[in-house]
Write an enzyme that holds these catalytic residues in place. Structure first.
Site, PDB file in Angstrom:
ATOM      1  N   GLU A  22       0.844  -1.191   0.000  1.00 54.78           N
ATOM      2  CA  GLU A  22       0.000   0.000   0.000  1.00 54.78           C
ATOM      3  C   GLU A  22       0.883   1.246   0.000  1.00 54.78           C
ATOM      4  OE1 GLU A  22      -2.629   2.530   3.228  1.00 54.78           O
ATOM      5  OE2 GLU A  22      -2.520   0.356   3.461  1.00 54.78           O
ATOM      6  N   LYS A  62     -11.341  -1.304   7.081  1.00 56.48           N
ATOM      7  CA  LYS A  62     -10.098  -1.063   7.808  1.00 56.48           C
ATOM      8  C   LYS A  62     -10.435  -0.520   9.190  1.00 56.48           C
ATOM      9  CE  LYS A  62      -6.382   2.418   7.646  1.00 56.48           C
ATOM     10  NZ  LYS A  62      -5.688   3.379   6.770  1.00 56.48           N
ATOM     11  N   THR A  93      -4.478   6.032   2.309  1.00 50.35           N
ATOM     12  CA  THR A  93      -4.767   7.400   2.733  1.00 50.35           C
ATOM     13  C   THR A  93      -5.452   8.176   1.610  1.00 50.35           C
ATOM     14  OG1 THR A  93      -2.643   7.254   3.902  1.00 50.35           O
ATOM     15  CG2 THR A  93      -3.849   9.291   4.131  1.00 50.35           C
TER      16      THR A  93
END
Length: 220
Positions: A46, A136, A76
């Site tokens: 990621e 998440k 993000t």
């Protein structure tokens, strides 16, 4: 075929049980970390949007790793426009620190897995109702493993991946709570706070992968 690929990506992440969260200053550094974690047995990477020029880095890395087993994602991601740019640059999955219907809708449009951050049962259920397959748990160091265990009481089929506060020392604790997979950043990519020690990153990756495999073997 694209829709099938979406679930293939999620299955690959679950199979190894770990996503390496990379914050790199440039494409070369990102590639160095990515190579190290991949050699250590972690295919899911990621690249966070907090890194300057992150989308260009994703594009560069996506081209470099094309045809390999590496699964490159963007993290993000705060809005739909950024999600689209990441997807077009080559990101195969999108991770957001919060529940954003806009980001989820954009990912659904492209049949790309989206893992939005949640911190309540309400956010979790709303995400699932929008077609999200994995959420998440963020920030993990605040919510703790007990959050996942408690969620699985009323919503046992929820797939939850914690990020934040996950380290080699508490892998078993998160898995015991029922985590779908683990998102690990600095504890994995900067062992002992050292940046650029790719051999240490590789060894830490191997350790984490072995711990996950051992836990699952003992609890299958």
């Amino acid at each position: 075929m694209v829709y099938i690929k979406k679930f293939e990506i999620l299955e690959k992440i679950h199979a190894r049980g770990i996503v390496a969260v990379i914050r790199a200053k440039d494409a070369e550094t990102g590639k160095g970390i990515a190579d190290a974690v991949f050699e250590g047995g972690i295919p899911a990477i990621e690249m966070t949007m907090t890194v300057p020029g992150a989308i260009n880095i994703i594009e560069t890395m996506a081209e470099y790793y094309k045809g390999s087993d590496i699964i490159l994602g963007a993290g993000t991601v705060m809005d739909g426009e950024t999600a689209r740019m990441c997807i077009l640059a080559g990101a195969e999955y999108i991770i957001s620190p919060f529940f954003s219907p806009e980001v989820i809708r954009m990912c659904n449009r492209y049949s790309v897995p989206c893992m939005p951050g949640v911190g309540t049962v309400t956010e979790l259920v709303h995400a699932m109702e929008m077609g999200v397959d994995v959420v998440k748990a963020f920030p993990g160091n605040v919510l703790g493993p007990g959050f996942i265990k408690a969620i699985h009481g009323p919503v046992p089929h929820a797939n939850i991946m914690p990020t934040g506060g996950v380290s080699p020392s508490n892998v078993e604790e998160w898995l015991k709570a029922g985590a779908f997979a683990l998102g690990m950043g600095g504890a994995l990519t900067k062992p002992e706070g050292k940046e650029g020690d790719y051999e240490a990153v590789r060894k830490t990756s191997e350790l984490v992968v072995s711990k996950i495999a051992a836990f699952r073997a003992d609890n299958s």
